[in-house]
Write an enzyme that holds these catalytic residues in place. Structure first.
Site, mmCIF file in Angstrom:
data_model
loop_
_atom_site.group_PDB
_atom_site.id
_atom_site.type_symbol
_atom_site.label_atom_id
_atom_site.label_comp_id
_atom_site.label_asym_id
_atom_site.label_seq_id
_atom_site.Cartn_x
_atom_site.Cartn_y
_atom_site.Cartn_z
ATOM 1 N N LYS A 264 71.282 39.525 26.179
ATOM 2 C CA LYS A 264 70.083 39.473 25.361
ATOM 3 C C LYS A 264 69.372 38.156 25.607
ATOM 4 O O LYS A 264 69.958 37.199 26.078
ATOM 5 C CB LYS A 264 70.485 39.551 23.893
ATOM 6 C CG LYS A 264 71.085 40.889 23.512
ATOM 7 C CD LYS A 264 71.308 40.897 22.027
ATOM 8 C CE LYS A 264 71.822 42.235 21.532
ATOM 9 N NZ LYS A 264 72.011 42.226 20.092
ATOM 10 N N HIS B 113 72.411 22.413 -0.816
ATOM 11 C CA HIS B 113 72.559 20.965 -0.641
ATOM 12 C C HIS B 113 73.611 20.649 0.425
ATOM 13 O O HIS B 113 74.729 21.156 0.384
ATOM 14 C CB HIS B 113 72.941 20.322 -1.979
ATOM 15 C CG HIS B 113 72.778 18.839 -1.985
ATOM 16 N ND1 HIS B 113 71.882 18.198 -2.810
ATOM 17 C CD2 HIS B 113 73.383 17.869 -1.270
ATOM 18 C CE1 HIS B 113 71.959 16.897 -2.601
ATOM 19 N NE2 HIS B 113 72.870 16.672 -1.665
HETATM 20 ZN ZN LIG Z 1 70.673 19.050 -4.217
#
Ligand SMILES: [Zn+2]
Ligand SMILES: [Zn+2]
Ligand SMILES: [Zn+2]
Length: 340
Positions: free
Chosen positions: A22, A165
């Protein structure tokens, strides 16, 4: 024609299906709108995590308050505890032991970034230093045999729904993980045979051939491994032989931070922020002399980081056989990442 390729270290076979190769664009990831909750890892939310076990902070700032650069806290989902003793026993033919160990989260920035390449290089260096510090500290516990440092980036790679985060994790265990054991055995076997480190030999060949090299600095090398299990799999190794990550030198930390930043940015650009895992493979803690077992580990094993994007499904054949099918030849992946 597809190719069956053998990983030289552990002997695992991979099917590289060059036939239906691919283009990199075929692997681009689509992201549905994801909503994040209130982030417990941002600066100012220190009370939302368990009390820190380690931090790199600004002078004068207090523990578990703002003013930090990197913070390490126990994971709230921890399955292993440092309190306890390893009591390995038999239940008939089965082995069981108490869940002694540690599970920690390394919060890699006080600001809400989602990927490591977004961090300034000096910040990545601090993250590496914090990781080294934790591995050394956990290694003092004689009940622990191994410390796995890893990252889950993106939902499909085991990342969390509540917050993206930037963070990595450490799980320390009273046993050496099977995947690492396979590598330790393979490396020792090769060393016994040739008197050389297999990873050093591999790096040398890759640097000569160049076709699977993604990036090289003075001290670090990033390659697409010959028997890549996944499209865009990446390994990062120090050029100078070294078995234990905790022995990383200052100049290597600088280079590793640069390689991390560059390579992960390339990966993100190429595949539109794909989910990925990375893990550190380093030598286990060696508390007791094990005759005939650890004798050559300093010479035969070589720490490295494996980055594995999660963009293809692992299905029945893979689960059942231990083979992998990879529709993206590593040579093509390396070329694409080099040039992007
Ligand atoms: Zn954060
Ligand atoms: Zn080596
Ligand atoms: Zn490995």
């Amino acid at each position: 024609m597809p190719e069956l390729r053998k990983d030289p270290i552990i002997g695992r076979w991979v099917i590289i299906s060059t036939e239906r190769a691919k283009r990199p664009n075929d692997f681009k990831v689509l992201h549905p709108e994801e909503e994040e909750g209130v982030c417990p890892f941002c600066e100012g939310h220190e009370k939302d995590t368990l009390p820190e076990v380690f931090s790199i902070r600004k002078k004068g700032s207090k523990k578990n308050a703002s003013g930090w650069d990197v913070r390490v806290v126990p994971s709230i989902s921890q399955k292993l505890s440092v309190n306890g003793v390893v009591d390995r026993r038999g239940v008939g033919m089965y082995d069981v032991m108490d869940p002694v160990g540690a599970h920690e989260v390394i919060i890699e920035s006080p600001k809400h970034y989602a990927d490591i390449y977004e961090l300034p290089r000096p910040q990545i260096e601090l993250v590496i230093k914090a990781s080294v510090n934790r591995i050394i500290e956990l290694g003092k516990n004689v009940d622990l045999k191994y410390c796995l440092l890893f990252k889950n980036h993106g939902l499909r790679a085991g990342g969390s729904k509540t917050s993206k985060h930037i963070r990595s994790q450490i799980i320390a265990t009273p046993v050496t993980p099977t995947r690492v054991k396979e590598e330790l055995r393979g490396s020792r076997f090769y060393y016994k045979f040739k008197d050389r480190c297999i990873f050093c030999d591999l790096s040398r060949q890759e640097l000569e051939e160049k076709k699977r090299v993604i990036m090289e600095t003075r001290h670090m090398l990033a390659i697409a491994p010959y028997a890549s299990r996944f499209p865009f799999e990446i390994w990062i190794l120090p050029k100078k032989h070294c078995s234990d990550f905790v022995d990383i030198r200052k100049e290597e930390i600088k280079d590793l931070a640069l390689v991390f930043k560059t390579v992960l940015r390339k990966l993100s650009t190429a595949l539109n922020d794909p989910p990925y895992n990375y893990m550190l493979h380093t030598a286990p803690f060696r508390h007791a002399e094990r005759p005939g077992y650890w004798n050559t580990i300093k010479e035969d094993y070589h720490w490295h980081i494996e980055i594995t994007p999660r963009i293809t499904e692992v299905a029945g054949f893979e689960w059942g056989s231990g083979f992998y099918i990879n529709p993206m030849p590593p040579e093509d992946a390396a070329k694409y990442l080099r040039e992007i």
